[in-house]
Design a protein around this motif. Sequence first.
Motif, PDB file in Angstrom:
ATOM      1  N   UNK A 104     -32.426 -16.867  16.673  1.00  0.00           N
ATOM      2  CA  UNK A 104     -31.688 -16.015  16.113  1.00  0.00           C
ATOM      3  C   UNK A 104     -30.520 -15.959  16.036  1.00  0.00           C
ATOM      4  N   UNK A 105     -29.814 -16.343  16.959  1.00  0.00           N
ATOM      5  CA  UNK A 105     -28.306 -16.693  17.341  1.00  0.00           C
ATOM      6  C   UNK A 105     -27.793 -17.801  15.934  1.00  0.00           C
ATOM      7  N   UNK A 106     -28.526 -18.734  15.956  1.00  0.00           N
ATOM      8  CA  UNK A 106     -28.091 -19.693  14.921  1.00  0.00           C
ATOM      9  C   UNK A 106     -28.252 -19.053  13.273  1.00  0.00           C
ATOM     10  N   UNK A 146     -24.844  -7.375  21.631  1.00  0.00           N
ATOM     11  CA  UNK A 146     -25.351  -6.204  22.626  1.00  0.00           C
ATOM     12  C   UNK A 146     -26.473  -6.381  23.226  1.00  0.00           C
ATOM     13  N   UNK A 147     -27.371  -6.680  21.929  1.00  0.00           N
ATOM     14  CA  UNK A 147     -29.200  -7.011  22.454  1.00  0.00           C
ATOM     15  C   UNK A 147     -29.172  -8.324  23.366  1.00  0.00           C
ATOM     16  N   UNK A 199     -37.117  -8.074  19.170  1.00  0.00           N
ATOM     17  CA  UNK A 199     -37.496  -7.637  18.183  1.00  0.00           C
ATOM     18  C   UNK A 199     -36.480  -6.613  17.271  1.00  0.00           C
ATOM     19  N   UNK A 200     -35.446  -6.208  18.159  1.00  0.00           N
ATOM     20  CA  UNK A 200     -34.471  -5.403  17.533  1.00  0.00           C
ATOM     21  C   UNK A 200     -33.377  -6.330  16.683  1.00  0.00           C
ATOM     22  N   UNK A 201     -32.947  -7.528  17.487  1.00  0.00           N
ATOM     23  CA  UNK A 201     -32.428  -8.587  16.589  1.00  0.00           C
ATOM     24  C   UNK A 201     -32.805  -8.796  15.408  1.00  0.00           C
ATOM     25  N   UNK A 206     -32.976  -9.178   9.516  1.00  0.00           N
ATOM     26  CA  UNK A 206     -33.725  -8.729   8.266  1.00  0.00           C
ATOM     27  C   UNK A 206     -32.920  -7.548   7.185  1.00  0.00           C
ATOM     28  N   UNK A 207     -32.029  -6.837   7.949  1.00  0.00           N
ATOM     29  CA  UNK A 207     -31.358  -5.930   7.414  1.00  0.00           C
ATOM     30  C   UNK A 207     -30.203  -6.757   6.617  1.00  0.00           C
TER      31      UNK A 207
END
Length: 247
Positions: A104-106, A146-147, A199-201, A206-207
């Motif tokens: 996710x970071x990448x 923050x997540x 999941x939040x990230x 997606x947004x």
Amino acid sequence: MNSSRIMKLLGLIAGVAALNILILSPGLLGVEIGGESVLETASGITLLVMSLLVLLYGSYILLFKSPAAAPVKDIRTHEDYMAALNRYRNTKGLKKDISLALDQLERLEKKNSSLSDILGQRFNQTELSYRKFQSVIEEVRQLFYLNIRGILNKLGVFDPSEFSSFTSERKPTQLSSRLVQEKTALHNEYLAYVSGYLEANEEILLKLDKLLLEISLLDSTDYKDIENMPCMQEMDALIKQTKFYKQ
């Protein structure tokens, strides 16, 4: 191994080599192995043995020993977050979660680069619309980090070895079943928090994908039209909701 460790290792090797040359070279300090003086020979051999031990220990520290984890409050950069998560990368029971967090970071960096490119093509940096987009994107990025910080805070409660022991089929026989159940339930609760942050990230990513599509299809650069874009409204709502919970 990063470049900093490589430079430290090369410096250690150069320092040990220079010390040996200085002490063992004829005409400098006068220490000679195999000469007439038994004391000089013993000193020279001792120096070589100690040099080898220093090199072996230094190489182990620099090549294999993991650096001490930085406190979560001191983590600032993208690289800091990557390094902090990598500490748990091979921990049994966490591998899939940590692998997803690193991925996710990448992806966040790639999407940020793509957004910067398309905004630069569609708008001038001095335009109000450009600043609006950048402001929202940056705030959403901060929510993402923050997540990640929340994940690290939850994982920091346990030593990595504790997560491995919880997922092992062999439970400590000296503990009562009640205590084992309570510890396992607590462990699972922490993992549930980690899954929630992931999941939040994923939703944030997606947004950002939706925003990329909406910008590419944008016909107008009018500020009001931009504010009414569905994805921008979703992001604004997410930012406001997070700020509300932080108060």
